[in-house]
Design an enzyme around this catalytic site. Structure first.
Site, PDB file in Angstrom:
ATOM      1  N   HIS A   1      55.391  40.484  28.944  1.00 17.43           N
ATOM      2  CA  HIS A   1      56.284  41.639  28.831  1.00 17.43           C
ATOM      3  C   HIS A   1      57.592  41.143  28.201  1.00 17.43           C
ATOM      4  CE1 HIS A   1      59.072  44.765  30.347  1.00 17.43           C
ATOM      5  NE2 HIS A   1      58.018  45.532  30.522  1.00 17.43           N
TER       6      HIS A   1
ATOM      7  N   ASP B   1      55.736  36.012  36.552  1.00 19.66           N
ATOM      8  CA  ASP B   1      56.178  37.400  36.515  1.00 19.66           C
ATOM      9  C   ASP B   1      55.149  38.223  37.300  1.00 19.66           C
ATOM     10  OD1 ASP B   1      56.407  40.072  35.910  1.00 19.66           O
ATOM     11  OD2 ASP B   1      56.637  39.802  33.753  1.00 19.66           O
TER      12      ASP B   1
ATOM     13  N   GLN C   1      53.391  43.345  38.107  1.00 17.52           N
ATOM     14  CA  GLN C   1      52.203  44.205  38.277  1.00 17.52           C
ATOM     15  C   GLN C   1      51.276  43.668  39.369  1.00 17.52           C
ATOM     16  OE1 GLN C   1      51.901  47.050  36.843  1.00 17.52           O
ATOM     17  NE2 GLN C   1      53.408  46.894  35.213  1.00 17.52           N
TER      18      GLN C   1
ATOM     19  N   LYS D   1      57.499  49.274  41.681  1.00 14.31           N
ATOM     20  CA  LYS D   1      56.073  49.381  41.322  1.00 14.31           C
ATOM     21  C   LYS D   1      55.191  49.252  42.553  1.00 14.31           C
ATOM     22  CE  LYS D   1      56.971  47.265  36.804  1.00 14.31           C
ATOM     23  NZ  LYS D   1      56.897  48.308  35.769  1.00 14.31           N
TER      24      LYS D   1
ATOM     25  N   CYS E   1      56.271  47.541  26.082  1.00 15.28           N
ATOM     26  CA  CYS E   1      57.164  46.372  26.095  1.00 15.28           C
ATOM     27  C   CYS E   1      56.411  45.062  25.892  1.00 15.28           C
ATOM     28  CB  CYS E   1      57.998  46.303  27.382  1.00 15.28           C
ATOM     29  SG  CYS E   1      59.107  47.673  27.579  1.00 15.28           S
TER      30      CYS E   1
HETATM   31  N1  7TS Z   1      56.903  42.316  33.735  1.00 16.70           N
HETATM   32  C1  7TS Z   1      55.823  43.114  33.681  1.00 16.70           C
HETATM   33  C2  7TS Z   1      54.457  42.517  33.604  1.00 16.70           C
HETATM   34  C3  7TS Z   1      55.996  44.497  33.702  1.00 16.70           C
HETATM   35  O1  7TS Z   1      54.925  45.291  33.651  1.00 16.70           O
HETATM   36  C4  7TS Z   1      57.300  45.037  33.770  1.00 16.70           C
HETATM   37  C5  7TS Z   1      57.553  46.513  33.707  1.00 16.70           C
HETATM   38  C6  7TS Z   1      58.380  44.152  33.869  1.00 16.70           C
HETATM   39  C7  7TS Z   1      58.142  42.799  33.837  1.00 16.70           C
HETATM   40  C8  7TS Z   1      59.776  44.637  34.001  1.00 16.70           C
HETATM   41  O2  7TS Z   1      59.976  45.196  35.254  1.00 16.70           O
HETATM   42  P1  7TS Z   1      61.362  45.900  35.623  1.00 16.70           P
HETATM   43  O3  7TS Z   1      61.100  46.547  36.934  1.00 16.70           O
HETATM   44  O4  7TS Z   1      62.380  44.815  35.701  1.00 16.70           O
HETATM   45  O5  7TS Z   1      61.635  46.871  34.528  1.00 16.70           O
HETATM   46  N2  7TS Z   1      56.517  47.226  33.085  1.00 16.70           N
HETATM   47  C9  7TS Z   1      56.542  48.496  32.672  1.00 16.70           C
HETATM   48  C10 7TS Z   1      55.431  49.134  32.091  1.00 16.70           C
HETATM   49  O6  7TS Z   1      54.343  48.602  31.930  1.00 16.70           O
HETATM   50  N3  7TS Z   1      55.779  50.391  31.786  1.00 16.70           N
HETATM   51  O7  7TS Z   1      57.051  50.591  32.140  1.00 16.70           O
HETATM   52  C11 7TS Z   1      57.536  49.432  32.692  1.00 16.70           C
END
Ligand code: 7TS
Length: 405
Positions: free
Chosen positions: A122, A199, A202, A225, A363
């Site tokens: 990501h 990371d 998910q 999430k 992303c």
């Molecule tokens: N890493 C992964 C694998 C992700 O899916 C996401 C967010 C992030 C990092 C960033 O997370 P945040 O909470 O700091 O924003 N993924 C997604 C997505 O798949 N659609 O919207 C956000």
């Protein structure tokens, strides 16, 4: 199939019509919905206990502090950390990774060092390292992604060598659904003295995560999430790592003593938590952990695997579809491209029928380039989703194929 549909009663938001049809929410990889229990924990906190933490000696402050620190212990237990002191509250995965890419990298990365990432990261596990590489003169390398959406581990022994200083890898890909062998990767890295960051955006709340078992140095994830509010997440840092690290933000709460010229700092986790934290968010995260544990993470995993297998099998029958990611063992999402429609058009069509999908590059622009697609449409599931909802999605997608062909 594991039936968890009784849990839908806990999610007020699911019971509504969108564009005249019942909402089907399949955008859980972007953010999950929140159960009443989590929403109630926020209301209760603001109505009964609201005060700043660690500061007052009065009753409300003591209550807020107790609830805040109890949540830290819950999170530590939930991800298998050895101590609650290894849990730093952040705004989410992105902030956790940036903390490491700024603080750890500033101290330990030097010109010529290699930062090893993968081709399926990501942007939040790419860009912070690009910035760190630019600052330090370190070099970026990437473990390639195979056509089936798994990592090319034949390349690992060449890529993971003595020059690598840090390896950062996504646990579960948000664009492919791949579950990476992070335990094996971290074991190889550790044997070479390479620092590791996973990371887990998910992964946490979707499958059992145990940071000690994985053997990583850092593990970042987001609360939103996994049924918690937005704006709160955590960074796990192995105690020995955190003990070597300088502060990040300076301010209240992270200091031991301050003079006009200089300061001494508290140990982790307070060292990395300057200023008034998102107290309600932390309490909400604790409530989310309680909620998920009441269902059981193994049950959530089984339900997700079964529902995804069913969706994959039904999607495969759609004319002109290309499904990205592994066919077998995968996380609870399915990303695909339809020959007849751009993902944005498809997602808009789905929305007119109350179906929430996500379309675009998610992303992960380098990964889209790797698979030569401008983007994909993605259905991502959580435990409150049902096979009947997958059937509704399929009806809508079949109508879309006719509409766009
Ligand atoms: N890493 C992964 C694998 C992700 O899916 C996401 C967010 C992030 C990092 C960033 O997370 P945040 O909470 O700091 O924003 N993924 C997604 C997505 O798949 N659609 O919207 C956000």
């Amino acid at each position: 199939m594991t039936d968890l549909s009784h849990l839908r009663a806990d999610f007020p938001i699911l019971h509504q019509q969108v564009n005249g049809e019942p909402l089907v929410y399949f955008d859980n990889a972007a953010t999950s919905q929140k159960p009443r229990q989590v929403i109630a924990s926020l209301t209760r906190y603001y109505e009964q206990d609201n005060a700043n933490v660690h500061r007052g000696l009065h009753e409300l402050s003591n209550r807020a502090t107790d609830a805040f620190e109890a949540a830290r212990k819950k999170v530590a237990r939930f991800i298998g950390a050895a101590s609650a002191d290894e849990i730093i509250f952040t705004r989410g995965t992105t902030e956790g990774i940036n903390l490491v890419a700024q603080v750890w990298a500033a101290q330990f990365l030097k010109a010529g060092d290699v930062i090893l990432l993968t081709g399926m990261e990501h942007h939040s596990n790419l860009v912070p390292w690009q910035l760190a590489a630019r600052r330090s003169g370190a070099v970026l390398r990437h473990i390639p992604v195979l056509d089936d959406g798994t990592l090319d581990l034949t390349a690992i022994d060449t890529l993971l060598n003595g020059q690598v200083k840090l390896m950062a890898c996504v646990h579960v890909s948000n664009s492919l659904g791949t579950i990476n062998p992070v335990r094996e990767l971290c074991a190889k890295a550790r044997a070479l003295g390479v620092t590791t960051l996973i990371d887990g955006a998910q992964a946490v709340g979707h499958l059992p995560v145990n940071v000690l078992d994985i053997g990583c140095d850092f593990y970042a994830f987001s609360g939103h999430k996994m049924c918690a509010p937005t704006g709160i997440g955590a960074l796990y840092g192995r105690a020995e790592m955190l003990a070597t690290m300088q502060p990040w933000h300076g301010g209240g709460e992270m200091i031991e003593s301050v003079t006009l010229e200089t300061s001494t700092y508290k140990a982790a986790p307070q060292r990395f938590e300057a200023g008034t934290p998102d107290i309600a968010g932390v309490i909400g995260l604790g409530a989310a952990v309680d909620y998920l544990e009441s269902i059981g993470i193994e049950t959530i995993l089984r339900h997700g695997a079964e529902l995804t297998a069913y969706a994959m099998q039904r999607l495969a029958a759609l004319p002109g579809i290309r499904i990205l990611g592994p066919l077998g063992d995968r996380a609870s999402l399915a990303a695909f491209a339809l020959a007849c429609a751009h993902p944005h058009d498809l997602v808009e069509f789905a929305n007119t029928h109350g179906l929430a999908l996500r379309g675009g590059h998610h992303c992960t622009q380098p990964l889209m380039k790797r698979f030569k697609v401008p983007g994909t449409s993605r259905a991502s599931f959580y435990f409150y989703n049902t096979a009947a909802e997958v059937d509704r999605m399929m009806d809508i997608l079949h109508r879309a194929v006719i509409f766009f062909s």
